[in-house]
Design a protein around this motif. Structure first.
Motif, mmCIF file in Angstrom:
data_model
loop_
_atom_site.group_PDB
_atom_site.id
_atom_site.type_symbol
_atom_site.label_atom_id
_atom_site.label_comp_id
_atom_site.label_asym_id
_atom_site.label_seq_id
_atom_site.Cartn_x
_atom_site.Cartn_y
_atom_site.Cartn_z
ATOM 1 N N ARG B 147 -25.097 -1.294 9.340
ATOM 2 C CA ARG B 147 -25.866 -0.082 9.830
ATOM 3 C C ARG B 147 -24.928 0.198 11.068
ATOM 4 O O ARG B 147 -24.505 -0.644 11.995
ATOM 5 C CB ARG B 147 -27.422 -0.600 10.454
ATOM 6 N N VAL B 148 -24.642 1.480 11.249
ATOM 7 C CA VAL B 148 -23.531 2.158 12.387
ATOM 8 C C VAL B 148 -24.007 3.093 12.920
ATOM 9 O O VAL B 148 -24.797 3.611 12.696
ATOM 10 C CB VAL B 148 -22.261 2.444 11.180
ATOM 11 N N SER B 185 -25.391 5.436 8.553
ATOM 12 C CA SER B 185 -25.058 6.024 9.786
ATOM 13 C C SER B 185 -26.535 6.205 10.522
ATOM 14 O O SER B 185 -27.393 6.913 9.800
ATOM 15 C CB SER B 185 -24.360 7.225 9.723
ATOM 16 N N VAL B 186 -26.856 5.333 11.356
ATOM 17 C CA VAL B 186 -28.278 5.574 11.915
ATOM 18 C C VAL B 186 -28.371 6.623 12.998
ATOM 19 O O VAL B 186 -27.452 6.523 13.875
ATOM 20 C CB VAL B 186 -28.428 3.849 12.520
ATOM 21 N N ASN B 224 -30.907 -0.715 16.591
ATOM 22 C CA ASN B 224 -30.860 -1.863 15.799
ATOM 23 C C ASN B 224 -29.806 -1.847 14.529
ATOM 24 O O ASN B 224 -30.004 -1.950 13.750
ATOM 25 C CB ASN B 224 -32.331 -2.122 15.182
ATOM 26 N N ILE B 225 -28.408 -1.767 15.301
ATOM 27 C CA ILE B 225 -27.360 -1.638 14.609
ATOM 28 C C ILE B 225 -26.515 -2.793 14.391
ATOM 29 O O ILE B 225 -26.594 -3.736 15.324
ATOM 30 C CB ILE B 225 -26.498 -0.128 14.800
ATOM 31 N N ASP B 226 -25.476 -2.818 13.547
ATOM 32 C CA ASP B 226 -24.569 -3.912 13.448
ATOM 33 C C ASP B 226 -23.147 -3.564 14.280
ATOM 34 O O ASP B 226 -22.547 -4.657 14.541
ATOM 35 C CB ASP B 226 -24.256 -4.120 12.073
ATOM 36 N N CYS B 227 -22.988 -2.313 14.435
ATOM 37 C CA CYS B 227 -21.724 -1.985 15.208
ATOM 38 C C CYS B 227 -21.796 -0.762 15.592
ATOM 39 O O CYS B 227 -22.389 0.367 14.930
ATOM 40 C CB CYS B 227 -20.485 -2.286 14.398
ATOM 41 N N ASN B 255 -23.502 -7.091 23.927
ATOM 42 C CA ASN B 255 -22.807 -7.851 22.827
ATOM 43 C C ASN B 255 -22.743 -7.055 21.394
ATOM 44 O O ASN B 255 -23.266 -7.369 20.300
ATOM 45 C CB ASN B 255 -23.718 -9.197 22.471
ATOM 46 N N ILE B 256 -22.492 -5.823 21.509
ATOM 47 C CA ILE B 256 -22.281 -4.752 20.418
ATOM 48 C C ILE B 256 -21.103 -4.708 19.881
ATOM 49 O O ILE B 256 -20.039 -4.397 20.756
ATOM 50 C CB ILE B 256 -22.902 -3.297 20.636
#
Lengths: 176, 295
Positions: B147-148, B185-186, B224-227, B255-256
């Motif tokens: 999730r971006v 793409s969030v 709530n994304i990964d990066c 911490n993203i």
């Protein structure tokens, strides 16, 4: 900061000519409502636009330097005023009057010396080699003749004297 | 269409060289004709130098453009700031005979001349327009099930009258380049909002600048994304190094992981995170690396 008196009629005339578009402003506030900097800093872009063609005091306004030039205001202005262009014009006039923030003077000196506003450092030279890149990027960092060209251009444009000018203005102020 | 010359700028080669490597690896793998623009300088940065003095800003920008003209190649930028300066200067010099003559007067002293026969491209709009998401998809070796949070950055899109890339309020082309890699793409509030770095604000008004970054990061964290994936090394620096600066000032830890698009693309094309310099960020997240590598 040095004085730029409103009683300087020549400067005021130049300001009026450069910012005459802002006289179309109806103070609706769409610019301020769209301004991400204004949400978090003292910047009131609507007020700056109002002052732009009216008083040379605007050149001393610190808010001038809080704009990130994101263009939201300019995109949404119902009167089609190129607000960011106005901010850039005001900043440039301020700099030519000897008003420049200390950090910006430093960045300018880096450009004059290295041709990069952000020059390389030891840590990144190592990282570049570890990545498999050349230790120095193939920019003015690698080619001294190109750096010479960049410096010649900056001097031809009087960029170096802008920094000297600042020194002079500050000295003037200190003796007042 | 002309071939390309890669314009590095300052922040990529001198602060985030991983982005330079990622760009070169991706262009080669996708067989895009692009050579290095040797001897280029700072673009020069629009927020500071364009603010200070138009003639020197135009002259240096013109020199960079001329280097590429002399190779008969369009310029490829990988930074929104460089894109802003070089695209705007190129347009101004092509259209304004007075400024062009004045600038060429300076360039004559170094034996160069602006001719106005090339274009300035940004890698995101170039990949979208000239390659297209479908063709990009065809190169993928490692689909990314992540999730971006996309961060367009301001100067890729605006001034929209000049950029001609469609709506600046709800753009989609960058999202499409993310989704063609298998990622999601969030959407998140204030997605197109500024990171706070531009306009010389990060350099001279760090506290103000970080307040904008903090707002942006808090919106992204909630999604709530990964990066985060960006198109600009200056936004990259603000959102990566800025996290540590915010932690030191407020104790807030985001911490993203932050990736330039070329690094995300590089992962999808099968390169390792180390080759792409993702580990050279201030914010290091092994969980993210593990998630990508184990998919």
């Amino acid at each position: 900061m040095p004085e730029t008196s409103s009683s300087d009629p020549e400067l005021l005339n130049r300001l009026k000519a450069a910012c005459k578009d802002t006289l179309k402003c109806m103070q609706c506030g769409v610019c301020s409502g769209s301004c991400p900097s204004g949400r978090h800093t003292a910047l009131n872009i609507r007020r700056l636009v109002r002052k732009a063609a009216r008083t040379t005091d605007v050149l001393k306004d610190e808010q001038l330097w809080m704009c990130t030039t994101c263009y939201n205001c300019q995109e949404r202005c119902p009167r089609d005023i190129d607000i960011v262009d106005v901010v850039l014009t005001l900043r440039s006039m301020a700099v030519h009057e000897g008003i420049m923030l200390a950090e910006h003077t430093k960045v300018s000196e880096l450009l004059l010396e290295y041709g990069h506003a952000v020059p390389i450092d030891e840590e990144r030279r190592k990282q570049r080699v570890e990545l498999g890149l050349e230790e120095m990027p193939l920019t003015v960092h690698k080619y001294p003749d190109d750096l010479k060209e960049v410096r010649s251009l900056l001097i031809s444009c009087g960029f170096d004297s802008l920094l000297d000018n600042k020194g002079k203005r500050n000295a003037e102020k200190e003796t007042i | 269409m002309k071939g390309l010359s890669l314009f590095l700028g300052c922040v990529v080669p001198n602060r985030y060289p991983g982005i330079e490597m990622a760009t070169k690896l991706c262009l080669a793998k996708m067989d895009i004709d692009c050579v290095e623009l040797k001897g280029a300088s700072c673009c020069p940065a629009p927020g500071v130098f364009r603010s200070f003095d138009t003639s020197s800003w135009l002259a240096l920008a013109a020199r960079n453009i001329v280097l590429s003209e002399e190779m008969d190649r369009d310029i490829l930028t990988i930074c929104n700031g460089c894109f802003s300066t070089l695209a705007d200067a190129n347009r101004i010099l092509k259209n304004d005979p007075v400024l062009r003559e004045q600038t060429n007067g300076h360039l004559a002293k170094i034996g160069r001349e602006f001719r106005g026969n090339i274009e300035v491209r940004h890698i995101i709009e170039y990949l979208h327009k000239e390659v297209g998401p479908d063709k990009v998809r065809s190169f993928i070796e490692r689909p990314l099930n992540i999730r971006v949070a996309v961060h367009y950055g301001c100067h890729l899109l605006k001034p929209s009258r000049e950029r001609e890339l469609g709506s600046f309020e709800r753009p989609e082309f960058f999202d499409e380049l993310i989704e063609c890699l298998g990622a999601t793409s969030v959407d998140y509030p204030d997605k197109t909002e500024c990171c706070g770095a531009g306009g010389g604000v990060r350099s001279a008004q760090r506290e103000d600048s970080l307040r904008l970054a903090q707002h942006k990061l808090s919106r992204i964290k909630d999604a709530n994304i990964d990066c985060i994936v960006n198109a600009c090394p200056f936004c990259h620096m603000q959102l990566d190094a800025g996290q540590e600066e915010i932690r030191q000032r407020t104790g807030i830890i985001y911490n993203i992981p932050v990736l330039h698009y070329t690094q995300l693309l590089g992962l999808a094309l099968g390169f390792s995170p180390d080759m792409l310099g993702i580990n050279l960020n201030v914010i290091k997240d092994n969980k993210f690396i593990g998630k990508v590598e184990n998919e």
